[in-house]
Design a protein around this motif. Sequence first.
Motif, PDB file in Angstrom:
ATOM      1  N   VAL A   1      -6.078  -1.641  -4.413  1.00 27.89           N
ATOM      2  CA  VAL A   1      -5.276  -2.554  -4.575  1.00 27.89           C
ATOM      3  C   VAL A   1      -5.784  -3.885  -4.382  1.00 27.89           C
ATOM      4  O   VAL A   1      -5.585  -4.851  -4.930  1.00 27.89           O
TER       5      VAL A   1
ATOM      6  N   GLU B   1      -1.500  -4.265 -13.255  1.00 30.44           N
ATOM      7  CA  GLU B   1      -0.256  -3.834 -13.092  1.00 30.44           C
ATOM      8  C   GLU B   1      -0.129  -2.295 -13.374  1.00 30.44           C
ATOM      9  O   GLU B   1       0.759  -1.755 -12.544  1.00 30.44           O
TER      10      GLU B   1
ATOM     11  N   THR C   1      -5.562   1.841  -0.714  1.00 28.35           N
ATOM     12  CA  THR C   1      -5.622   0.526  -0.296  1.00 28.35           C
ATOM     13  C   THR C   1      -6.637  -0.545  -0.606  1.00 28.35           C
ATOM     14  O   THR C   1      -6.366  -1.635  -1.027  1.00 28.35           O
TER      15      THR C   1
ATOM     16  N   LYS D   1       0.622   7.033  -4.317  1.00 28.14           N
ATOM     17  CA  LYS D   1       1.081   7.058  -3.106  1.00 28.14           C
ATOM     18  C   LYS D   1       2.407   7.861  -2.836  1.00 28.14           C
ATOM     19  O   LYS D   1       2.408   8.448  -1.878  1.00 28.14           O
ATOM     20  N   SER D   2       3.187   7.580  -3.779  1.00 29.95           N
ATOM     21  CA  SER D   2       4.437   8.225  -3.593  1.00 29.95           C
ATOM     22  C   SER D   2       4.371   9.762  -3.480  1.00 29.95           C
ATOM     23  O   SER D   2       4.800  10.612  -2.859  1.00 29.95           O
TER      24      SER D   2
ATOM     25  N   ARG E   1      -1.829  -0.440 -10.733  1.00 32.74           N
ATOM     26  CA  ARG E   1      -1.144  -0.602  -9.320  1.00 32.74           C
ATOM     27  C   ARG E   1       0.177   0.315  -9.439  1.00 32.74           C
ATOM     28  O   ARG E   1       0.326   1.025  -8.493  1.00 32.74           O
ATOM     29  N   LYS E   2       0.777   0.353 -10.775  1.00 30.73           N
ATOM     30  CA  LYS E   2       1.838   1.231 -10.575  1.00 30.73           C
ATOM     31  C   LYS E   2       1.484   2.669 -10.446  1.00 30.73           C
ATOM     32  O   LYS E   2       1.951   3.561  -9.803  1.00 30.73           O
ATOM     33  N   GLU E   3       0.393   3.029 -10.996  1.00 34.02           N
ATOM     34  CA  GLU E   3      -0.201   4.247 -11.071  1.00 34.02           C
ATOM     35  C   GLU E   3      -0.696   4.699  -9.738  1.00 34.02           C
ATOM     36  O   GLU E   3      -0.172   5.868  -9.222  1.00 34.02           O
ATOM     37  N   GLN E   4      -1.290   3.732  -9.077  1.00 35.34           N
ATOM     38  CA  GLN E   4      -1.581   3.795  -7.567  1.00 35.34           C
ATOM     39  C   GLN E   4      -0.329   4.083  -6.646  1.00 35.34           C
ATOM     40  O   GLN E   4      -0.170   5.067  -5.723  1.00 35.34           O
ATOM     41  N   GLU E   5       0.810   3.411  -7.043  1.00 32.20           N
ATOM     42  CA  GLU E   5       1.838   3.609  -6.260  1.00 32.20           C
ATOM     43  C   GLU E   5       2.376   4.866  -6.294  1.00 32.20           C
ATOM     44  O   GLU E   5       2.960   5.792  -5.401  1.00 32.20           O
ATOM     45  N   ASN E   6       2.482   5.331  -7.718  1.00 35.59           N
ATOM     46  CA  ASN E   6       2.972   6.802  -7.860  1.00 35.59           C
ATOM     47  C   ASN E   6       2.244   7.833  -7.261  1.00 35.59           C
ATOM     48  O   ASN E   6       2.729   8.857  -6.684  1.00 35.59           O
TER      49      ASN E   6
ATOM     50  N   LYS F   1      -5.049   7.658   1.295  1.00 38.92           N
ATOM     51  CA  LYS F   1      -4.411   6.333   1.262  1.00 38.92           C
ATOM     52  C   LYS F   1      -5.427   5.259   1.509  1.00 38.92           C
ATOM     53  O   LYS F   1      -5.127   4.124   1.029  1.00 38.92           O
TER      54      LYS F   1
END
Length: 594
Positions: A133, A85, A130, A95-96, A88-93, A126
Amino acid sequence: AEQAKLEEEAKLRAQKQVQAEQEEEQRQQRKRDEARRAEEQAKLDQEARQQEDEKLKAQKAEAEQQQKESEEAKKAEENARAEQEAKRKEQENIKSEQGDKKEGIGKQSEVDATSKQDQAQNVRAKQKATEEVDTLNSQEEQELKSQESKDKQAEEELEQKKKAEGELKRREKAEEQAKMLEAEERKRAEEAARQKEEEENRRIQEEELKAKHEAEVKERLEAEEKARKEEDRLKREHQDAAVAPPSQREEFSWKKVAICIVVFDRHDISGLKSTLEGLENLPLLREVDLQKQIYISQDVQDSRVNSVVMHYQAKGLVKHLFHDVHEEEESVKFAQHQRLAMDAVFTQAEDYQYVIFLEQALEFSKDFLVYFQATASLLQKDQSLLGISAFNEHGFPDMDWKHEKLFRNSYFSGVAWMMPRDIWKEFSPRWPHDNWIEWMNSDGVRKERDCVAPEVTRAKRIGGGAFYAAEARYQNFYESMKVSDIDPDPTLFSDLSYMTKDNFDQEMKVLIESSKRVAPFAAVVETGLRGHNPFSMIYLPGQLKALARRYKFQDKQMAHYRGTMVMKRKGSTLIFIAKGSPFATVKAESTSKR
């Protein structure tokens, strides 16, 4: 025959007792064996249970270990999920940030028209994010599937453990029921064996009782036939010798008198010596030249008795009679010895008309022979007398007896007594097999005849002197007897007219009529009735023992005249009248209820 029957019964009882003890020991041994087997079985069962318990404990420990491992795995899985998790949050960051960058680039492109190379890099980044993830999601799914498999396995193991515990309980219950059934079966078998044993014992007892009854009947018939034949023989043998009692016995003369010491106890040598020394010291013995008319009757050969006899024979004092009596029962032995002693002395060449029979251990008064000489005239003239006794069964030291007084005694003691020849002729043919004292006191033998006895006894037993077991309980009374201590006086018994049967009966009647009648257990001294002396009481046979304890005399009717005993003690004259005595009908003065 009765004695043999009793011995046989005792022997049977002893055998039954031994048999019962053996059977009881066998039963106890069987019980011990069964208890031992039960204990061994219980031990084996306990060991099996212990092994099963250990196995269950091992299974439980293994299940607990597996559960612990499962919990640790679940915790590790949760940690992994937390890490995923975070990634995942790090990846989302990322990505953001990339989006922001892209947006900035777009804006810059709009402003500055960024190059195509930067756009391509953004696309590759990107795609890479993906892919990462997707990889993390795949790993998470695999870990969830693995955890579910482990949980299912733990549940299956727990179910198996419960099944094993249930199976163990069912097996233990089955074993317990089996043991109970086995115990009940064993109990039923023991009960059946016991009943069978009891039935067998009852059968044996019935057979023994039947055999015993048949033997007793046979023995009784044989004894009756033997007694009848013996009675017929004695009648034939003595038919010619049977003569009517003389109207008057032969005149008393010391030349026609013998003294016979009957040795019943060969172990009591000191008593025999004391008796001989007492006779030797009597003044009248040598005055009338009686020392060669003393006989010692012995029933079995004994060197100690022989030594005493030889010692006194050397002094010219005694003659020796020996009889070979082989009887084991003492009462039989004594009776047969007494008969043989009487027959031997009365059949001597000297033709004795009177014989003084003595027990072997006696103490004499100084006027012992003078007493017999003075009372012989009564025996000579009075056919209602069996003999002269020198012994008073109630000659206790606290009695107010008079040295010169005599009385008619309906009880025969056989301690020291003079027997006339005609009584021997009457008794010898029908002499009893045993218990001769009881026989002499029986009504059919005594026939209301009495003995003359002194108030103050002229002979006393010493050193025991009780030759029958029934007499042993009276030993304290015999040892306390008081022997007359006065010097010989030929004139002491000058007037004996009161001793004839008619005169003595009248004197007894007058004494009772002058008495105050009291209850058998009245406290005569304590109630202040001394001034009304004498006292009389009528007692029932069942009250004699209690009266004997109350007034301190033997619990047997002794020293009595036709069922009436007279005692003079502490200034009071007490008259004990048996319910069946002819003197029970004589009226006495009545007392108050007190």
